[in-house]
Design a protein around this motif. Structure first.
Motif, PDB file in Angstrom:
ATOM      1  N   UNK A   6      40.926 -51.715 -16.082  1.00 30.50           N
ATOM      2  CA  UNK A   6      41.286 -50.313 -15.862  1.00 30.50           C
ATOM      3  C   UNK A   6      40.330 -49.721 -14.822  1.00 30.50           C
ATOM      4  N   UNK A   7      40.894 -49.384 -13.654  1.00 33.04           N
ATOM      5  CA  UNK A   7      40.084 -48.779 -12.598  1.00 33.04           C
ATOM      6  C   UNK A   7      40.340 -47.287 -12.519  1.00 33.04           C
ATOM      7  N   UNK A   8      39.605 -46.609 -11.674  1.00 37.40           N
ATOM      8  CA  UNK A   8      39.800 -45.161 -11.544  1.00 37.40           C
ATOM      9  C   UNK A   8      39.343 -44.652 -10.180  1.00 37.40           C
ATOM     10  N   UNK A   9      39.728 -43.419  -9.889  1.00 29.82           N
ATOM     11  CA  UNK A   9      39.351 -42.771  -8.621  1.00 29.82           C
ATOM     12  C   UNK A   9      38.414 -41.597  -8.873  1.00 29.82           C
ATOM     13  N   UNK A  10      37.657 -41.681  -9.938  1.00 25.91           N
ATOM     14  CA  UNK A  10      36.831 -40.528 -10.338  1.00 25.91           C
ATOM     15  C   UNK A  10      35.832 -40.147  -9.247  1.00 25.91           C
ATOM     16  N   UNK A  11      35.204 -41.154  -8.662  1.00 26.05           N
ATOM     17  CA  UNK A  11      34.179 -40.871  -7.642  1.00 26.05           C
ATOM     18  C   UNK A  11      34.782 -40.062  -6.487  1.00 26.05           C
ATOM     19  N   UNK A  12      35.939 -40.557  -6.015  1.00 26.68           N
ATOM     20  CA  UNK A  12      36.604 -39.884  -4.896  1.00 26.68           C
ATOM     21  C   UNK A  12      37.026 -38.456  -5.288  1.00 26.68           C
ATOM     22  N   UNK A  13      37.559 -38.322  -6.497  1.00 31.01           N
ATOM     23  CA  UNK A  13      38.021 -37.012  -6.962  1.00 31.01           C
ATOM     24  C   UNK A  13      36.872 -36.009  -7.129  1.00 31.01           C
ATOM     25  N   UNK A  14      35.731 -36.519  -7.555  1.00 33.31           N
ATOM     26  CA  UNK A  14      34.565 -35.631  -7.692  1.00 33.31           C
ATOM     27  C   UNK A  14      34.206 -35.013  -6.338  1.00 33.31           C
ATOM     28  N   UNK A  15      34.199 -35.864  -5.320  1.00 32.58           N
ATOM     29  CA  UNK A  15      33.840 -35.371  -3.986  1.00 32.58           C
ATOM     30  C   UNK A  15      34.891 -34.416  -3.435  1.00 32.58           C
ATOM     31  N   UNK A  16      36.151 -34.658  -3.825  1.00 37.66           N
ATOM     32  CA  UNK A  16      37.213 -33.741  -3.379  1.00 37.66           C
ATOM     33  C   UNK A  16      37.213 -32.416  -4.140  1.00 37.66           C
ATOM     34  N   UNK A  17      36.485 -32.366  -5.251  1.00 36.49           N
ATOM     35  CA  UNK A  17      36.377 -31.124  -6.028  1.00 36.49           C
ATOM     36  C   UNK A  17      34.992 -30.513  -5.790  1.00 36.49           C
ATOM     37  N   UNK A  18      34.769 -30.052  -4.607  1.00 32.13           N
ATOM     38  CA  UNK A  18      33.505 -29.378  -4.229  1.00 32.13           C
ATOM     39  C   UNK A  18      32.273 -30.234  -4.511  1.00 32.13           C
ATOM     40  N   UNK A  19      32.400 -31.533  -4.265  1.00 30.05           N
ATOM     41  CA  UNK A  19      31.279 -32.459  -4.481  1.00 30.05           C
ATOM     42  C   UNK A  19      30.647 -32.268  -5.868  1.00 30.05           C
ATOM     43  N   UNK A  20      31.508 -32.289  -6.850  1.00 31.33           N
ATOM     44  CA  UNK A  20      31.059 -32.154  -8.241  1.00 31.33           C
ATOM     45  C   UNK A  20      30.095 -33.302  -8.571  1.00 31.33           C
ATOM     46  N   UNK A  21      29.009 -32.984  -9.238  1.00 33.96           N
ATOM     47  CA  UNK A  21      28.049 -34.050  -9.589  1.00 33.96           C
ATOM     48  C   UNK A  21      28.526 -34.777 -10.850  1.00 33.96           C
ATOM     49  N   UNK A  22      27.940 -35.935 -11.082  1.00 36.68           N
ATOM     50  CA  UNK A  22      28.279 -36.705 -12.291  1.00 36.68           C
ATOM     51  C   UNK A  22      27.929 -35.897 -13.536  1.00 36.68           C
ATOM     52  N   UNK A  23      26.797 -35.203 -13.481  1.00 31.11           N
ATOM     53  CA  UNK A  23      26.362 -34.413 -14.634  1.00 31.11           C
ATOM     54  C   UNK A  23      27.336 -33.269 -14.908  1.00 31.11           C
ATOM     55  N   UNK A  24      27.831 -32.625 -13.842  1.00 34.22           N
ATOM     56  CA  UNK A  24      28.785 -31.523 -14.021  1.00 34.22           C
ATOM     57  C   UNK A  24      30.071 -32.025 -14.672  1.00 34.22           C
ATOM     58  N   UNK A  25      30.562 -33.170 -14.179  1.00 35.60           N
ATOM     59  CA  UNK A  25      31.779 -33.734 -14.774  1.00 35.60           C
ATOM     60  C   UNK A  25      31.529 -34.123 -16.228  1.00 35.60           C
ATOM     61  N   UNK A  26      30.364 -34.746 -16.459  1.00 39.08           N
ATOM     62  CA  UNK A  26      30.014 -35.151 -17.827  1.00 39.08           C
ATOM     63  C   UNK A  26      30.006 -33.948 -18.766  1.00 39.08           C
ATOM     64  N   UNK A  27      29.418 -32.846 -18.315  1.00 35.09           N
ATOM     65  CA  UNK A  27      29.366 -31.632 -19.147  1.00 35.09           C
ATOM     66  C   UNK A  27      30.766 -31.086 -19.421  1.00 35.09           C
ATOM     67  N   UNK A  28      31.635 -31.161 -18.400  1.00 32.58           N
ATOM     68  CA  UNK A  28      32.989 -30.617 -18.571  1.00 32.58           C
ATOM     69  C   UNK A  28      33.830 -31.428 -19.556  1.00 32.58           C
ATOM     70  N   UNK A  29      33.647 -32.754 -19.546  1.00 27.20           N
ATOM     71  CA  UNK A  29      34.478 -33.593 -20.426  1.00 27.20           C
ATOM     72  C   UNK A  29      33.764 -33.978 -21.725  1.00 27.20           C
ATOM     73  N   UNK A  30      32.506 -33.545 -21.875  1.00 28.92           N
ATOM     74  CA  UNK A  30      31.793 -33.749 -23.144  1.00 28.92           C
ATOM     75  C   UNK A  30      31.259 -35.136 -23.373  1.00 28.92           C
ATOM     76  N   UNK A  31      30.768 -35.777 -22.308  1.00 31.53           N
ATOM     77  CA  UNK A  31      30.101 -37.079 -22.464  1.00 31.53           C
ATOM     78  C   UNK A  31      28.758 -37.019 -21.733  1.00 31.53           C
TER      79      UNK A  31
END
Lengths: 74, 148
Positions: A6-31
């Protein structure tokens, strides 16, 4: 260890969403950031619940974020 | 290297240091006389009980020191909760750890069957407990680095 198919495009999508950091995404999804790192490296297949939470965060359907098998990698 | 990977390495090193230092402290206190004496059984009982207590206290102290050093060196806060990946890795670590301890337990019982002295059984039990602890931490490190 079996290869994670199972692959994903999370890295690319983060950058397309105002260069969201890994920590910001983690906080939003609760991990933790470690889990986002593992997902981006392809070392971990998320639960269905986490996959949906990520999809809601990016406001995209699941299949535009996750794919199954290497052939479908964009 | 992430917090969890560093924590697993610290766990392995601290488990080894705690066990070795405790064994070095207790070894000269082994009672003389008959190996099957009441004193010998008392010795092994206190060995396991105090090792458990000493190990818990030492792990807590090392964990606090590690968190302080981690915050100072990385300027990051440690994760305050365990998510689904943490829980999955924790389960795998427990499985491997439990498997190793059960093997040790069976070997310890086997040593009694082949008429080995009882202190041999205690040595095997305590050693398998120590190895299972290390295997648990190594399993966590492996899965945090290589994935699940």
């Amino acid at each position: 260890m079996s290869k994670n198919l199972v692959g994903n495009h999370i890295r690319k999508l983060r950058f397309n969403h105002d260069e969201m950091t890994q920590q910001q995404l983690a906080d939003k999804v609760g991990v933790t950031r470690q889990t986002i790192v593992a997902l981006e490296k392809g070392n971990y297949s998320p639960s269905l619940e986490l996959a949906f939470r990520i999809a809601h965060t990016f406001n995209l359907p699941l299949e535009e974020i996750f794919y199954y098998g290497e052939n479908t990698k964009q | 290297m992430t917090y969890q990977e560093k924590k697993s390495i610290v766990s392995v090193i601290s488990a080894i240091l705690i066990f070795v230092s405790y064994c070095l402290y207790m070894y000269p206190r082994f009672p003389g006389g008959g190996l099957e004496s009441i004193e010998a059984f008392r010795y092994w009982g206190s060995f396991v009980l105090f090792l458990t207590l000493f190990s818990i206290v030492a792990h807590i102290i090392i964990n606090i020191i590690f968190n302080i050093v981690f915050r100072i060196t990385t300027k990051e806060k440690e994760p305050t909760f365990a998510d689904e990946l943490d829980r999955l890795i924790e389960l795998k670590a427990h499985r491997n750890s439990f498997f190793v301890f059960i093997i040790g337990f069976l070997i310890a019982m086997g040593s009694l069957v082949i008429l080995q002295p009882s202190h041999m059984m205690f040595v095997i039990l305590i050693t398998s407990g120590f190895i299972s602890d290390v295997i648990g931490s190594v399993t966590k490190l492996y899965h945090y680095r290589r994935g699940v």
